[in-house]
Write an enzyme that holds these catalytic residues in place. Structure first.
Site, PDB file in Angstrom:
ATOM      1  N   LYS A  14     -37.451 -21.752  46.869  1.00 19.28           N
ATOM      2  CA  LYS A  14     -37.777 -21.251  45.522  1.00 19.28           C
ATOM      3  C   LYS A  14     -36.916 -21.926  44.464  1.00 19.28           C
ATOM      4  O   LYS A  14     -37.428 -22.447  43.473  1.00 19.28           O
ATOM      5  CB  LYS A  14     -37.568 -19.730  45.421  1.00 19.28           C
ATOM      6  CG  LYS A  14     -38.372 -18.913  46.393  1.00 19.28           C
ATOM      7  CD  LYS A  14     -38.174 -17.434  46.166  1.00 19.28           C
ATOM      8  CE  LYS A  14     -36.753 -16.947  46.400  1.00 19.28           C
ATOM      9  NZ  LYS A  14     -36.349 -16.917  47.825  1.00 19.28           N
TER      10      LYS A  14
ATOM     11  N   ARG B  28     -37.930  -8.533  43.473  1.00 26.34           N
ATOM     12  CA  ARG B  28     -37.691  -8.496  44.912  1.00 26.34           C
ATOM     13  C   ARG B  28     -37.995  -7.123  45.498  1.00 26.34           C
ATOM     14  O   ARG B  28     -37.872  -6.938  46.710  1.00 26.34           O
ATOM     15  CB  ARG B  28     -36.218  -8.820  45.173  1.00 26.34           C
ATOM     16  CG  ARG B  28     -35.970 -10.249  45.668  1.00 26.34           C
ATOM     17  CD  ARG B  28     -34.482 -10.373  45.878  1.00 26.34           C
ATOM     18  NE  ARG B  28     -34.073 -11.469  46.703  1.00 26.34           N
ATOM     19  CZ  ARG B  28     -33.714 -12.655  46.231  1.00 26.34           C
ATOM     20  NH1 ARG B  28     -33.812 -12.924  44.952  1.00 26.34           N
ATOM     21  NH2 ARG B  28     -33.281 -13.594  47.054  1.00 26.34           N
TER      22      ARG B  28
ATOM     23  N   ARG C  90     -21.797 -21.429  50.771  1.00 25.92           N
ATOM     24  CA  ARG C  90     -22.180 -20.174  50.103  1.00 25.92           C
ATOM     25  C   ARG C  90     -21.900 -19.019  51.062  1.00 25.92           C
ATOM     26  O   ARG C  90     -22.298 -19.064  52.222  1.00 25.92           O
ATOM     27  CB  ARG C  90     -23.670 -20.226  49.733  1.00 25.92           C
ATOM     28  CG  ARG C  90     -23.912 -19.785  48.312  1.00 25.92           C
ATOM     29  CD  ARG C  90     -25.341 -19.957  47.916  1.00 25.92           C
ATOM     30  NE  ARG C  90     -26.160 -18.818  48.294  1.00 25.92           N
ATOM     31  CZ  ARG C  90     -27.396 -18.647  47.871  1.00 25.92           C
ATOM     32  NH1 ARG C  90     -27.944 -19.527  47.057  1.00 25.92           N
ATOM     33  NH2 ARG C  90     -28.084 -17.605  48.235  1.00 25.92           N
TER      34      ARG C  90
ATOM     35  N   ARG D  90     -30.352 -10.872  55.299  1.00 22.37           N
ATOM     36  CA  ARG D  90     -31.182 -11.194  54.124  1.00 22.37           C
ATOM     37  C   ARG D  90     -32.654 -11.249  54.503  1.00 22.37           C
ATOM     38  O   ARG D  90     -33.517 -10.833  53.730  1.00 22.37           O
ATOM     39  CB  ARG D  90     -30.725 -12.522  53.507  1.00 22.37           C
ATOM     40  CG  ARG D  90     -29.418 -12.363  52.720  1.00 22.37           C
ATOM     41  CD  ARG D  90     -28.722 -13.666  52.496  1.00 22.37           C
ATOM     42  NE  ARG D  90     -29.485 -14.572  51.666  1.00 22.37           N
ATOM     43  CZ  ARG D  90     -29.243 -15.881  51.578  1.00 22.37           C
ATOM     44  NH1 ARG D  90     -28.261 -16.410  52.278  1.00 22.37           N
ATOM     45  NH2 ARG D  90     -29.965 -16.632  50.803  1.00 22.37           N
TER      46      ARG D  90
HETATM   47  P1  B4P Z   1     -33.903 -21.961  48.351  1.00 27.08           P
HETATM   48  O1  B4P Z   1     -35.138 -21.508  48.979  1.00 27.08           O
HETATM   49  O2  B4P Z   1     -34.003 -22.580  47.060  1.00 27.08           O
HETATM   50  O3  B4P Z   1     -33.040 -20.662  48.468  1.00 27.08           O
HETATM   51  P2  B4P Z   1     -32.535 -19.761  47.266  1.00 27.08           P
HETATM   52  O4  B4P Z   1     -33.121 -20.120  45.975  1.00 27.08           O
HETATM   53  O5  B4P Z   1     -31.087 -19.802  47.417  1.00 27.08           O
HETATM   54  O6  B4P Z   1     -33.108 -18.317  47.555  1.00 27.08           O
HETATM   55  P3  B4P Z   1     -32.363 -17.125  48.215  1.00 27.08           P
HETATM   56  O7  B4P Z   1     -33.409 -16.102  48.352  1.00 27.08           O
HETATM   57  O8  B4P Z   1     -31.687 -17.574  49.463  1.00 27.08           O
HETATM   58  O9  B4P Z   1     -31.137 -16.716  47.276  1.00 27.08           O
HETATM   59  P4  B4P Z   1     -31.022 -16.104  45.800  1.00 27.08           P
HETATM   60  O10 B4P Z   1     -30.064 -16.993  45.129  1.00 27.08           O
HETATM   61  O11 B4P Z   1     -32.324 -15.886  45.157  1.00 27.08           O
HETATM   62  O12 B4P Z   1     -33.114 -23.085  49.172  1.00 27.08           O
HETATM   63  C1  B4P Z   1     -32.615 -22.896  50.486  1.00 27.08           C
HETATM   64  C2  B4P Z   1     -32.110 -24.208  51.093  1.00 27.08           C
HETATM   65  O13 B4P Z   1     -33.217 -24.951  51.598  1.00 27.08           O
HETATM   66  C3  B4P Z   1     -31.404 -25.140  50.107  1.00 27.08           C
HETATM   67  O14 B4P Z   1     -30.254 -25.661  50.718  1.00 27.08           O
HETATM   68  C4  B4P Z   1     -32.406 -26.259  49.840  1.00 27.08           C
HETATM   69  O15 B4P Z   1     -31.799 -27.499  49.587  1.00 27.08           O
HETATM   70  C5  B4P Z   1     -33.187 -26.312  51.133  1.00 27.08           C
HETATM   71  N1  B4P Z   1     -34.565 -26.745  50.955  1.00 27.08           N
HETATM   72  C6  B4P Z   1     -35.387 -26.451  49.917  1.00 27.08           C
HETATM   73  N2  B4P Z   1     -36.604 -27.014  50.099  1.00 27.08           N
HETATM   74  C7  B4P Z   1     -36.550 -27.673  51.310  1.00 27.08           C
HETATM   75  C8  B4P Z   1     -37.489 -28.442  52.069  1.00 27.08           C
HETATM   76  N3  B4P Z   1     -38.745 -28.655  51.642  1.00 27.08           N
HETATM   77  N4  B4P Z   1     -37.108 -28.933  53.274  1.00 27.08           N
HETATM   78  C9  B4P Z   1     -35.839 -28.725  53.712  1.00 27.08           C
HETATM   79  N5  B4P Z   1     -34.895 -28.016  53.040  1.00 27.08           N
HETATM   80  C10 B4P Z   1     -35.245 -27.491  51.855  1.00 27.08           C
HETATM   81  O16 B4P Z   1     -30.382 -14.665  46.074  1.00 27.08           O
HETATM   82  C11 B4P Z   1     -29.090 -14.493  46.614  1.00 27.08           C
HETATM   83  C12 B4P Z   1     -28.688 -13.035  46.592  1.00 27.08           C
HETATM   84  O17 B4P Z   1     -28.652 -12.525  45.229  1.00 27.08           O
HETATM   85  C13 B4P Z   1     -29.607 -12.047  47.310  1.00 27.08           C
HETATM   86  O18 B4P Z   1     -29.358 -11.996  48.705  1.00 27.08           O
HETATM   87  C14 B4P Z   1     -29.253 -10.724  46.581  1.00 27.08           C
HETATM   88  O19 B4P Z   1     -28.052 -10.175  47.054  1.00 27.08           O
HETATM   89  C15 B4P Z   1     -29.052 -11.156  45.148  1.00 27.08           C
HETATM   90  N6  B4P Z   1     -30.270 -11.040  44.320  1.00 27.08           N
HETATM   91  C16 B4P Z   1     -30.885 -12.078  43.667  1.00 27.08           C
HETATM   92  N7  B4P Z   1     -31.989 -11.633  43.020  1.00 27.08           N
HETATM   93  C17 B4P Z   1     -32.076 -10.297  43.277  1.00 27.08           C
HETATM   94  C18 B4P Z   1     -33.010  -9.289  42.912  1.00 27.08           C
HETATM   95  N8  B4P Z   1     -34.082  -9.557  42.149  1.00 27.08           N
HETATM   96  N9  B4P Z   1     -32.807  -8.025  43.343  1.00 27.08           N
HETATM   97  C19 B4P Z   1     -31.739  -7.729  44.094  1.00 27.08           C
HETATM   98  N10 B4P Z   1     -30.820  -8.632  44.484  1.00 27.08           N
HETATM   99  C20 B4P Z   1     -30.975  -9.913  44.088  1.00 27.08           C
END
Ligand code: B4P
Length: 188
Positions: free
Chosen positions: A14, A89, A134, A145
């Site tokens: 995402k 979420r 992280r 998660r």
């Molecule tokens: P991403 O998929 O980009 O993961 P993310 O954005 O970090 O989403 P995530 O859900 O994990 O965390 P968020 O910050 O929203 O990338 C993952 C990895 O995959 C990266 O290293 C990337 O380089 C790699 N990648 C991407 N595309 C690829 C491909 N095609 N092939 C191979 N590799 C690839 O949330 C973190 C925390 O914040 C949550 O756990 C929660 O505690 C809190 N939070 C955030 N929003 C919230 C909400 N609305 N409500 C409640 N808590 C919330």
């Protein structure tokens, strides 16, 4: 105003794709994960409140997220589109988002979901743990998660399917290929 929700489990890509979409279409990228991490690293009162919750892989409370998003909409009233990454979420967040947008005379335009199998998700997040350190990318926390996703976030699929806003794109492959597939279904 185009309001795109980029949806998917943790690690689906995402964040990666949201940045590219926002740049291409000139929309505002809003990552609630990034907003919360910035609060934690700056040691603000909000950051201190959410640090342990995030490190355990739990969801931060709906009340705090709704407050954060209300201020995002107030501060960005002149943009012509949003890419929401990581919000909503929970069902409560989705309903509140509808209310917030309605008050502004807008609505969710589409929900684009990245479909990625669980083995690949875990692999990506553990790789990121090694590269970026992280704190919520350790094996146990990643598992938690994913549990939180299945329990709280996945039900939103039906919510948006009923509204005929939901569309899926296969999220495994090169970042560029996935990006062009996403772009091909975004009709502005
Ligand atoms: P991403 O998929 O980009 O993961 P993310 O954005 O970090 O989403 P995530 O859900 O994990 O965390 P968020 O910050 O929203 O990338 C993952 C990895 O995959 C990266 O290293 C990337 O380089 C790699 N990648 C991407 N595309 C690829 C491909 N095609 N092939 C191979 N590799 C690839 O949330 C973190 C925390 O914040 C949550 O756990 C929660 O505690 C809190 N939070 C955030 N929003 C919230 C909400 N609305 N409500 C409640 N808590 C919330």
């Amino acid at each position: 105003m185009f309001n795109l929700i980029l949806f998917g489990p943790p690690g689906a890509g995402k964040g990666t794709q949201a940045i590219k979409i926002a740049e291409k279409f000139g929309w505002k990228h809003v990552s609630t994960g990034d907003i919360l991490r910035a609060e934690v690293s700056q040691g603000t009162p909000l950051g201190l409140k959410v640090k342990s919750v995030m490190e355990a892989g739990h969801l931060v409370s709906d009340e705090l997220l709704i407050e954060i998003m209300e201020s995002v909409f107030v501060k960005n009233n002149a943009v012509n589109g949003f890419v929401l990454d990581g919000f909503p979420r929970t069902l409560k967040q989705a309903q509140e988002l509808d209310g917030m947008l309605h008050k502004l005379g807008h609505a969710v335009t589409m929900v684009l979901a990245l479909e990625v199998n669980e083995e690949e998700l875990v692999k990506r997040l553990l790789k990121r743990a090694q590269e970026q350190g992280r704190l919520d990318d350790t094996e146990d926390v990643v598992k938690n998660r994913l549990v939180q996703y299945h329990h709280h976030t996945k039900p939103l699929i039906d919510y948006y399917k009923e509204k005929k806003l939901y569309q899926e794109v296969y999220g495994v492959g090169s970042i560029e290929d996935i990006f062009s597939q996403l772009c091909s279904v975004i009709k502005t």
